[in-house]
Design a protein around this motif. Structure first.
Motif, mmCIF file in Angstrom:
data_model
loop_
_atom_site.group_PDB
_atom_site.id
_atom_site.type_symbol
_atom_site.label_atom_id
_atom_site.label_comp_id
_atom_site.label_asym_id
_atom_site.label_seq_id
_atom_site.Cartn_x
_atom_site.Cartn_y
_atom_site.Cartn_z
ATOM 1 N N PHE A 73 1.190 -1.236 0.039
ATOM 2 C CA PHE A 73 0.176 -0.021 0.155
ATOM 3 C C PHE A 73 0.924 1.603 -0.121
ATOM 4 O O PHE A 73 1.050 2.155 -0.725
ATOM 5 C CB PHE A 73 -0.852 -0.027 1.131
ATOM 6 C CG PHE A 73 -1.913 1.492 1.188
ATOM 7 C CD1 PHE A 73 -3.314 1.361 1.060
ATOM 8 C CD2 PHE A 73 -1.098 2.038 1.819
ATOM 9 C CE1 PHE A 73 -3.095 2.122 1.012
ATOM 10 C CE2 PHE A 73 -2.167 3.492 2.233
ATOM 11 C CZ PHE A 73 -3.439 3.508 1.310
ATOM 12 N N PHE A 74 1.750 1.096 1.459
ATOM 13 C CA PHE A 74 2.944 2.261 1.004
ATOM 14 C C PHE A 74 3.551 2.834 -0.396
ATOM 15 O O PHE A 74 3.876 3.787 -0.363
ATOM 16 C CB PHE A 74 3.224 2.710 1.951
ATOM 17 C CG PHE A 74 2.581 3.334 3.356
ATOM 18 C CD1 PHE A 74 2.108 4.149 3.439
ATOM 19 C CD2 PHE A 74 1.856 1.856 5.085
ATOM 20 C CE1 PHE A 74 1.122 4.502 4.609
ATOM 21 C CE2 PHE A 74 1.066 2.519 4.979
ATOM 22 C CZ PHE A 74 0.557 3.859 5.582
ATOM 23 N N VAL A 115 10.112 1.251 2.003
ATOM 24 C CA VAL A 115 10.211 -0.399 2.260
ATOM 25 C C VAL A 115 10.833 0.632 3.514
ATOM 26 O O VAL A 115 10.530 -0.997 4.888
ATOM 27 C CB VAL A 115 11.057 -1.398 1.726
ATOM 28 C CG1 VAL A 115 11.652 -1.970 2.612
ATOM 29 C CG2 VAL A 115 10.097 -2.419 0.710
ATOM 30 N N ILE A 116 12.298 1.002 3.530
ATOM 31 C CA ILE A 116 12.752 1.360 4.913
ATOM 32 C C ILE A 116 11.908 2.740 5.445
ATOM 33 O O ILE A 116 11.913 2.159 6.639
ATOM 34 C CB ILE A 116 13.915 2.241 4.317
ATOM 35 C CG1 ILE A 116 15.264 0.744 4.154
ATOM 36 C CG2 ILE A 116 14.705 2.847 6.109
ATOM 37 C CD1 ILE A 116 16.273 1.844 3.179
ATOM 38 N N ARG A 117 11.165 3.423 5.141
ATOM 39 C CA ARG A 117 9.992 4.507 5.372
ATOM 40 C C ARG A 117 8.852 3.572 5.801
ATOM 41 O O ARG A 117 8.494 3.759 7.926
ATOM 42 C CB ARG A 117 9.765 5.407 4.380
ATOM 43 C CG ARG A 117 10.393 6.477 4.055
ATOM 44 C CD ARG A 117 9.355 7.457 3.345
ATOM 45 N NE ARG A 117 8.418 7.830 4.410
ATOM 46 C CZ ARG A 117 8.306 8.467 4.854
ATOM 47 N NH1 ARG A 117 9.752 8.877 5.065
ATOM 48 N NH2 ARG A 117 7.491 8.931 5.648
ATOM 49 N N ALA A 136 9.221 3.529 10.351
ATOM 50 C CA ALA A 136 7.808 3.890 10.809
ATOM 51 C C ALA A 136 7.233 3.699 12.228
ATOM 52 O O ALA A 136 6.940 4.842 12.967
ATOM 53 C CB ALA A 136 6.522 4.344 9.845
ATOM 54 N N LEU A 137 7.773 2.690 12.321
ATOM 55 C CA LEU A 137 7.559 1.763 13.748
ATOM 56 C C LEU A 137 5.340 2.207 13.940
ATOM 57 O O LEU A 137 5.241 2.666 14.800
ATOM 58 C CB LEU A 137 8.278 2.592 14.692
ATOM 59 C CG LEU A 137 9.609 2.173 14.580
ATOM 60 C CD1 LEU A 137 10.221 3.468 15.748
ATOM 61 C CD2 LEU A 137 10.056 1.189 14.941
ATOM 62 N N LEU A 138 5.247 1.551 13.061
ATOM 63 C CA LEU A 138 3.193 1.956 13.220
ATOM 64 C C LEU A 138 3.237 3.257 13.362
ATOM 65 O O LEU A 138 1.850 3.651 14.433
ATOM 66 C CB LEU A 138 2.702 1.253 14.695
ATOM 67 C CG LEU A 138 3.151 -0.675 13.707
ATOM 68 C CD1 LEU A 138 3.070 -0.854 15.334
ATOM 69 C CD2 LEU A 138 2.337 -0.486 12.806
ATOM 70 N N LEU A 191 11.885 9.891 12.309
ATOM 71 C CA LEU A 191 12.883 8.840 12.724
ATOM 72 C C LEU A 191 12.772 8.555 10.930
ATOM 73 O O LEU A 191 14.305 8.022 9.883
ATOM 74 C CB LEU A 191 12.362 7.753 13.106
ATOM 75 C CG LEU A 191 13.224 6.723 13.379
ATOM 76 C CD1 LEU A 191 14.572 6.919 14.007
ATOM 77 C CD2 LEU A 191 12.577 5.879 14.237
ATOM 78 N N GLN A 192 11.735 7.806 10.509
ATOM 79 C CA GLN A 192 11.944 7.097 9.117
ATOM 80 C C GLN A 192 12.572 8.281 8.469
ATOM 81 O O GLN A 192 13.098 7.998 6.735
ATOM 82 C CB GLN A 192 10.506 6.782 8.879
ATOM 83 C CG GLN A 192 9.259 7.536 8.201
ATOM 84 C CD GLN A 192 8.282 7.955 9.592
ATOM 85 O OE1 GLN A 192 9.142 7.810 11.042
ATOM 86 N NE2 GLN A 192 6.759 8.715 9.575
ATOM 87 N N ASP A 193 12.187 9.387 7.621
ATOM 88 C CA ASP A 193 12.654 10.762 6.965
ATOM 89 C C ASP A 193 14.154 10.066 7.185
ATOM 90 O O ASP A 193 14.978 10.509 6.133
ATOM 91 C CB ASP A 193 12.211 11.928 7.280
ATOM 92 C CG ASP A 193 10.969 12.035 7.121
ATOM 93 O OD1 ASP A 193 9.936 11.753 5.871
ATOM 94 O OD2 ASP A 193 9.815 12.845 7.756
#
Length: 166
Positions: free
Chosen positions: A81-82, A116-118, A122-124, A141-143
């Protein structure tokens, strides 16, 4: 940082995540129904048996393999999805509604590996909490870990991106 658009605030990211969570729940429900049909089909073809379980749901719940496959399916649904939306237009359904876009630091669409890394980092959604303390950069964090940024678009740019998808 993108010179064209400012980075998104925590609250816009959060609102977008609420929208996307609802969409992912719908996709997850559809995926689980299809999974139940597939397992029921395997039972009908006598490839597997209920092994004393009351029904297909109980069989899946009692089987480490089948419940693991279901969990894997749900993770894959969220990643796809993402990944699909981020790599195609930089916007998920929720991001489009809140005029947000994820992009590389130089304004390009992100790659599948970055998506995929993002998603994983992102840890939910908890990775977005970093935005609350990162006043200067407004990056989650994901950025940081995927070398991306989320920007707030103008109405005109949001419409332009949406129209370009046709």
């Amino acid at each position: 940082m993108s010179a064209e658009f400012p980075r998104a605030s925590f609250w816009r990211r959060f609102a977008s995540l609420v929208y996307d969570t609802l969409a992912i729940i719908a996709f997850a429900m559809l995926s689980v129904v299809l999974y139940l049909f597939a397992v029921q089909g395997l039972i009908s073809l006598e490839v597997i048996s209920l092994n004393g379980a009351e029904d297909v749901s109980a069989l899946i719940q009692n089987s480490l393999l089948l419940s693991g496959l279901r969990s894997t399916l749900l993770v894959v649904v969220a990643l796809v999805f993402f990944g699909y939306f981020w790599t195609k237009s930089g916007q998920t359904i929720g991001m489009r509604a809140w005029r947000l876009k994820v992009q590389t630091r130089d304004g390009k669409l992100i790659s599948w590996s970055q998506a995929v890394i993002r998603s994983v980092t992102a840890l939910l959604g908890l990775g977005n909490l970093v935005v609350l303390v990162d006043f200067k950069n407004k990056r989650a964090l994901q950025d940081y870990l995927s070398k991306t940024e989320v920007v707030a678009l103008t109405k005109e740019e949001n419409k332009r991106i949406y129209r370009s998808l046709d």
